[in-house]
Design a protein around this motif. Structure first.
Motif, PDB file in Angstrom:
ATOM      1  N   SER A 233     -22.948   3.109 -11.889  1.00 11.48           N
ATOM      2  CA  SER A 233     -23.831   3.189 -11.770  1.00 11.48           C
ATOM      3  C   SER A 233     -24.452   3.768  -9.619  1.00 11.48           C
ATOM      4  CB  SER A 233     -24.837   1.902 -11.474  1.00 11.48           C
ATOM      5  OG  SER A 233     -24.246   1.228 -10.238  1.00 11.48           O
ATOM      6  N   ASP A 234     -23.357   4.035  -8.674  1.00  9.72           N
ATOM      7  CA  ASP A 234     -23.158   3.623  -7.551  1.00  9.72           C
ATOM      8  C   ASP A 234     -22.833   5.113  -6.846  1.00  9.72           C
ATOM      9  OD1 ASP A 234     -21.071   2.725  -7.962  1.00  9.72           O
ATOM     10  OD2 ASP A 234     -20.574   2.139  -5.872  1.00  9.72           O
ATOM     11  N   ARG A 235     -22.138   5.940  -8.228  1.00  9.19           N
ATOM     12  CA  ARG A 235     -21.548   7.441  -7.981  1.00  9.19           C
ATOM     13  C   ARG A 235     -22.239   8.624  -8.300  1.00  9.19           C
ATOM     14  NH1 ARG A 235     -16.464   6.005  -6.883  1.00  9.19           N
ATOM     15  NH2 ARG A 235     -16.246   3.880  -5.988  1.00  9.19           N
ATOM     16  N   ARG A 236     -22.595   9.977  -8.307  1.00  2.00           N
ATOM     17  CA  ARG A 236     -23.340  10.639  -8.946  1.00  2.00           C
ATOM     18  C   ARG A 236     -21.813  12.060  -8.312  1.00  2.00           C
ATOM     19  NH1 ARG A 236     -26.163   6.991 -10.371  1.00  2.00           N
ATOM     20  NH2 ARG A 236     -27.896   7.469 -10.259  1.00  2.00           N
ATOM     21  N   CYS A 237     -21.798  12.755 -10.184  1.00  2.00           N
ATOM     22  CA  CYS A 237     -21.099  13.371  -9.662  1.00  2.00           C
ATOM     23  C   CYS A 237     -21.805  15.061 -10.225  1.00  2.00           C
ATOM     24  CB  CYS A 237     -20.063  13.277 -10.861  1.00  2.00           C
ATOM     25  SG  CYS A 237     -18.241  14.999 -10.962  1.00  2.00           S
ATOM     26  N   TYR A 238     -21.846  15.871 -10.279  1.00  2.00           N
ATOM     27  CA  TYR A 238     -22.366  17.486  -9.819  1.00  2.00           C
ATOM     28  C   TYR A 238     -21.254  18.162 -10.241  1.00  2.00           C
ATOM     29  CZ  TYR A 238     -26.186  14.464  -8.436  1.00  2.00           C
ATOM     30  OH  TYR A 238     -27.249  13.512  -8.788  1.00  2.00           O
ATOM     31  N   VAL A 253     -18.161  18.256  -7.722  1.00  2.00           N
ATOM     32  CA  VAL A 253     -18.806  17.084  -6.190  1.00  2.00           C
ATOM     33  C   VAL A 253     -18.712  15.692  -6.632  1.00  2.00           C
ATOM     34  CG1 VAL A 253     -20.559  17.713  -6.111  1.00  2.00           C
ATOM     35  CG2 VAL A 253     -19.583  16.972  -4.174  1.00  2.00           C
ATOM     36  N   GLU A 254     -17.929  15.048  -6.174  1.00  2.00           N
ATOM     37  CA  GLU A 254     -17.770  13.615  -6.473  1.00  2.00           C
ATOM     38  C   GLU A 254     -18.558  12.759  -5.104  1.00  2.00           C
ATOM     39  OE1 GLU A 254     -14.556  11.797  -8.328  1.00  2.00           O
ATOM     40  OE2 GLU A 254     -13.651  13.826  -8.055  1.00  2.00           O
ATOM     41  N   VAL A 255     -19.539  12.517  -5.204  1.00  2.00           N
ATOM     42  CA  VAL A 255     -20.606  11.405  -4.277  1.00  2.00           C
ATOM     43  C   VAL A 255     -20.599   9.722  -5.054  1.00  2.00           C
ATOM     44  CG1 VAL A 255     -22.870  11.367  -3.524  1.00  2.00           C
ATOM     45  CG2 VAL A 255     -21.784  13.264  -4.395  1.00  2.00           C
ATOM     46  N   ALA A 256     -20.321   8.803  -3.649  1.00  2.00           N
ATOM     47  CA  ALA A 256     -20.718   7.583  -3.378  1.00  2.00           C
ATOM     48  C   ALA A 256     -21.989   7.583  -2.540  1.00  2.00           C
ATOM     49  CB  ALA A 256     -19.495   6.927  -2.307  1.00  2.00           C
ATOM     50  N   LEU A 257     -22.820   6.483  -3.120  1.00  4.73           N
ATOM     51  CA  LEU A 257     -24.068   6.050  -2.546  1.00  4.73           C
ATOM     52  C   LEU A 257     -23.414   4.391  -2.138  1.00  4.73           C
ATOM     53  CD1 LEU A 257     -26.821   6.932  -5.481  1.00  4.73           C
ATOM     54  CD2 LEU A 257     -25.421   7.861  -3.454  1.00  4.73           C
ATOM     55  N   GLU A 271     -10.795   0.395  -8.525  1.00  8.95           N
ATOM     56  CA  GLU A 271     -11.487   0.170  -9.787  1.00  8.95           C
ATOM     57  C   GLU A 271     -11.717  -1.473  -9.842  1.00  8.95           C
ATOM     58  OE1 GLU A 271      -9.010   1.321 -12.964  1.00  8.95           O
ATOM     59  OE2 GLU A 271      -8.078   2.627 -11.489  1.00  8.95           O
ATOM     60  N   SER A 272     -11.589  -2.295  -9.232  1.00 11.49           N
ATOM     61  CA  SER A 272     -11.953  -2.934  -9.087  1.00 11.49           C
ATOM     62  C   SER A 272     -13.392  -3.501  -8.701  1.00 11.49           C
ATOM     63  CB  SER A 272     -10.525  -4.480  -8.625  1.00 11.49           C
ATOM     64  OG  SER A 272     -10.223  -4.474  -8.112  1.00 11.49           O
ATOM     65  N   ALA A 273     -13.424  -2.566  -7.764  1.00  8.06           N
ATOM     66  CA  ALA A 273     -14.963  -3.222  -7.074  1.00  8.06           C
ATOM     67  C   ALA A 273     -16.104  -3.089  -7.234  1.00  8.06           C
ATOM     68  CB  ALA A 273     -14.547  -2.088  -5.231  1.00  8.06           C
ATOM     69  N   ALA A 274     -16.551  -4.412  -7.404  1.00  9.34           N
ATOM     70  CA  ALA A 274     -18.070  -3.989  -7.654  1.00  9.34           C
ATOM     71  C   ALA A 274     -18.386  -3.224  -7.548  1.00  9.34           C
ATOM     72  CB  ALA A 274     -18.822  -5.228  -8.032  1.00  9.34           C
ATOM     73  N   ALA A 275     -19.911  -2.007  -8.119  1.00  5.64           N
ATOM     74  CA  ALA A 275     -20.449  -1.503  -8.159  1.00  5.64           C
ATOM     75  C   ALA A 275     -21.846  -1.922  -7.134  1.00  5.64           C
ATOM     76  CB  ALA A 275     -21.505  -1.096  -8.953  1.00  5.64           C
ATOM     77  N   ALA A 276     -21.799  -0.849  -5.961  1.00  5.60           N
ATOM     78  CA  ALA A 276     -22.417  -1.241  -4.849  1.00  5.60           C
ATOM     79  C   ALA A 276     -23.817  -1.013  -5.215  1.00  5.60           C
ATOM     80  CB  ALA A 276     -22.467   0.015  -3.625  1.00  5.60           C
ATOM     81  N   ASP A 277     -24.793  -1.929  -3.925  1.00  4.78           N
ATOM     82  CA  ASP A 277     -26.627  -1.864  -4.607  1.00  4.78           C
ATOM     83  C   ASP A 277     -26.761  -0.389  -4.617  1.00  4.78           C
ATOM     84  OD1 ASP A 277     -29.412  -1.982  -4.550  1.00  4.78           O
ATOM     85  OD2 ASP A 277     -28.901  -4.118  -3.973  1.00  4.78           O
ATOM     86  N   ILE A 278     -27.439  -0.265  -4.962  1.00  6.57           N
ATOM     87  CA  ILE A 278     -28.161   1.300  -5.032  1.00  6.57           C
ATOM     88  C   ILE A 278     -29.609   1.892  -4.911  1.00  6.57           C
ATOM     89  CG2 ILE A 278     -26.343   2.719  -6.248  1.00  6.57           C
ATOM     90  CD1 ILE A 278     -28.610   3.010  -8.720  1.00  6.57           C
ATOM     91  N   ALA A 279     -30.302   0.490  -4.251  1.00  2.00           N
ATOM     92  CA  ALA A 279     -30.994   0.414  -3.784  1.00  2.00           C
ATOM     93  C   ALA A 279     -30.430   0.035  -1.939  1.00  2.00           C
ATOM     94  CB  ALA A 279     -31.740  -1.518  -4.119  1.00  2.00           C
ATOM     95  N   LYS A 280     -29.860  -0.007  -2.144  1.00  2.00           N
ATOM     96  CA  LYS A 280     -29.693  -0.319  -0.220  1.00  2.00           C
ATOM     97  C   LYS A 280     -29.401   1.495   0.257  1.00  2.00           C
ATOM     98  CE  LYS A 280     -29.551  -5.107  -0.341  1.00  2.00           C
ATOM     99  NZ  LYS A 280     -28.216  -6.808  -0.126  1.00  2.00           N
ATOM    100  N   ALA A 281     -28.963   2.140  -0.558  1.00  3.06           N
ATOM    101  CA  ALA A 281     -27.821   2.872   0.318  1.00  3.06           C
ATOM    102  C   ALA A 281     -28.478   4.232   0.772  1.00  3.06           C
ATOM    103  CB  ALA A 281     -27.551   3.780  -1.196  1.00  3.06           C
TER     104      ALA A 281
END
Length: 474
Positions: A233-238, A253-257, A271-281
Motif C-alpha cells: 500500500s505504501d508503494r507504487r509501480c508504473y 519504475v518502483e516507487v516508495a512513499l 519484506e517483514s517491515a510494516a507498510a508506512a502510513d501514506i497519509a504522512k508521506a
C-alpha cells in the motif's frame, strides 16, 4: 546546417553493404551473398544452401512488394516470422544480409542526391535538395520492416531481432545498416505520445507480474513475497506500454512513499517491515528503474516516464513535496581502480597521514582493501572520509565530453535532477559492494529547477547540492 550534415552522415549507415569474402570457421573464404545466390551448391559453413537462400529472397520480396496490399504483405511477413522463430543464428544472419543487400536505397541515386545537397547555393535550392535526398533514401527495406510490424507480435519480433543484432560482437559490423534503420523506425514508433502509462499492482495479471520479476535490473526480485512487498500500500509501480506490445512494460519504475529521503535500500526491500502510513508521506523515492527491451537501445523514454509518474503521484497524493531517487553508482569502483590514485593525491598532508595509518597506504589498492566491511567504519574514519571524497568527485566533477561518467547519473541529471546526497553503507549486497563499496546516491528532482539544472549540464557543469560540493572540496 550542422544538423543536416549529421543527418546525412547517419543515413550512410543505411546503405552500407555487407563485407566481401572473409575466412570462415573452416578456413574457407566465405562467399559474398551475390555469389551464393548464383551458385548451385552449399559450401563450407554457409547456413543456407543457394536454393534456400533464393527462396528466402523470394519470400522477402513478397513482403516488400509495393503492388501488394499491406494486409497481404503482412501475411507474408507472418510466414517469415514463423520460419525465423525456428531458425538458428547462422540462418538469421543470412536473413539480415539479404535485407541489407537486396532492399536498401539505390546507392548511386543517393550519392547524386547528396552531391546536389552539398552544391546547393541558396536556401531554396537546399530545401529542394533535401527533399530529393529524402526521396532517394526511401527504399523497399523500409516498407518491408513496416509490414513486419503489422501482424500480431510483429513489433515484438522486430525489437527482439534488433536485440539479437546488438548482442553480436563489436567486430561484426556487417549488419550495421539494418540496426541503424531499425533504430530510426523505433524512434518514431515508440514516441512517448504513443505510449500508455499504467499502474501495476498485486491485482495485475500474473503474466504481467512475472515480467516485473524477469526484467528487474537494479535490485533482483527474489520471490513472489518480495514482489508483493514492492507492490504494498505504501508503494507504487508504473510502466510504459506500447499498444502493439500490450503485455510487456517497455520500462517500469518502483516507487516508495516515505516521510523523508531514504538513505538505505535494505528497509525498502525488507519484506517483514510494516507498510508506512501514506497519509504522512511527503516524499516519493524512485528506487528502481528498469528498461526491459535491449532492442530499444538508443530510444529514450525514461525522462518522460519520470514526468508522467510525478504528475500521477501528485494527483493521488497532493501532500507529496519531494521527489528523489535512491540510486546505485555502477561505475564507481571500476573508475576508482583506474583513476583513484590521482584523486587521493589531492588529499592534504594531514589526511594522507590519517589514511596511511588506517589503510596502510595512500593509494587505491589499500583504500579498496580497507573498504571490505563498510558498515563497520564510523563517520570520522579516515578510510570512510577518503572514499566519500572520491565518490563525490566521481559524481560531482568528472565528465567525458561534458557528460557525467556514470550511466545512472547521465540519465537522472539529463532529466534535470541534481546530485543531492551520498549514502554510506546503503547497499551491502554483493552487487552493491562490487559496484560502489556499498555507496548509493540520491538524485533530487526539484520541480522548480529542472530547466536550470539542464542548462548547467549543457555547459558541462554537474548540478550538485551544497553537501556534495563540500565533499568535493574535502
Amino acid at each position: 546546417m550542422g544538423w543536416a550534415a549529421d543527418w546525412i552522415e547517419q543515413t550512410t549507415l543505411w546503405v552500407r553493404g555487407v563485407e566481401g569474402d572473409k575466412p570462415g570457421k573452416d578456413g574457407v573464404e566465405q562467399r559474398p551473398l551475390a555469389k551464393r545466390l548464383e551458385a548451385t551448391l552449399k559450401r563450407g559453413q554457409e547456413a543456407l544452401s543457394p536454393r534456400e537462400l533464393r527462396r528466402l529472397l523470394e519470400d522477402l520480396q513478397q513482403v516488400a512488394d509495393a503492388s501488394l496490399s499491406d494486409v497481404e504483405g503482412g501475411r507474408h511477413a507472418q510466414l517469415l516470422m514463423d520460419w525465423y522463430a525456428k531458425a538458428a543464428l547462422p540462418a538469421h544472419k543470412d536473413f539480415w544480409a539479404l535485407i541489407i543487400e537486396q532492399f536498401g536505397p539505390d546507392a548511386t541515386a543517393l550519392q547524386a542526391a547528396r552531391e546536389r545537397y552539398d552544391k546547393a547555393g541558396s536556401d531554396v535550392e537546399r530545401s529542394e535538395a533535401e527533399m530529393g535526398l529524402r526521396r532517394a533514401l526511401m527504399s523497399s527495406r523500409t516498407r518491408m520492416l513496416q509490414r513486419f510490424a503489422q501482424p500480431q507480435g510483429g513489433m515484438g519480433f522486430l525489437v527482439d531481432m534488433r536485440a539479437e543484432l546488438l548482442a553480436l560482437p563489436k567486430a561484426e559490423q556487417r549488419y550495421v545498416a539494418l540496426d541503424a534503420e531499425l533504430e530510426h523506425l523505433f524512434s518514431n514508433w515508440f514516441d512517448v505520445a504513443l505510449l500508455e502509462l499504467k499502474s501495476l499492482n498485486w491485482d495485475s495479471p500474473a503474466s504481467l507480474l512475472e515480467k516485473l520479476i524477469k526484467y528487474e535490473a537494479v535490485h533482483d526480485i527474489r520471490s513472489w513475497s518480495d514482489l508483493k512487498n514492492r507492490l504494498d500500500s505504501d508503494r507504487r509501480c508504473y510502466g510504459f506500454f506500447h499498444p502493439r506490445m500490450p503485455k510487456v512494460p517497455l520500462i517500469f519504475v518502483e516507487v516508495a512513499l516515505v516521510d523523508k529521503m531514504s538513505d538505505s535500500i535494505a528497509p525498502l526491500l525488507d519484506e517483514s517491515a510494516a507498510a508506512a502510513d501514506i497519509a504522512k508521506a511527503n516524499t516519493a523515492i524512485f528506487y528502481s528503474i528498469s528498461n526491459t527491451q535491449s532492442g530499444l537501445k538508443g530510444v529514450s523514454f525514461g525522462d518522460s516516464l519520470i514526468k508522467h509518474v510525478v504528475e500521477t503521484l501528485t494527483q493521488e497524493f497532493p501532500k507529496l513535496k519531494h521527489f528523489a531517487t535512491l540510486s546505485p553508482i555502477p561505475g564507481l569502483r571500476s573508475w576508482l581502480s583506474k583513476h583513484g590514485d590521482a584523486v587521493l593525491a589531492e588529499l592534504d598532508d594531514k589526511q594522507k597521514a590519517a589514511l596511511q595509518a588506517a589503510a596502510g597506504g595512500v593509494d587505491m589498492a589499500h583504500l579498496l582493501a580497507a573498504l571490505d566491511d563498510p558498515a563497520s567504519l564510523k563517520e570520522k574514519s579516515a578510510v570512510r572520509q577518503a572514499a566519500m571524497f572520491c565518490a563525490a568527485r566521481y559524481l560531482g566533477r568528472e565528465t567525458a565530453k561534458g557528460r557525467p561518467l556514470d550511466a545512472v547519473a547521465r540519465f537522472h541529471l539529463g532529466n534535470g535532477a541534481r546530485v543531492e546526497r551520498l549514502n554510506w553503507a546503503a547497499d551491502l549486497s554483493p552487487k552493491g559492494h562490487k559496484q560502489s563499496m556499498g555507496l548509493m546516491v540520491n538524485y533530487l528532482y526539484d520541480l522548480k529547477r529542472l530547466d536550470k539544472h539542464r542548462s548547467l549540464l549543457a555547459q558541462g557543469k554537474i548540478p550538485v547540492s551544497s553537501e556534495i560540493e563540500s565533499l568535493c572540496k574535502n
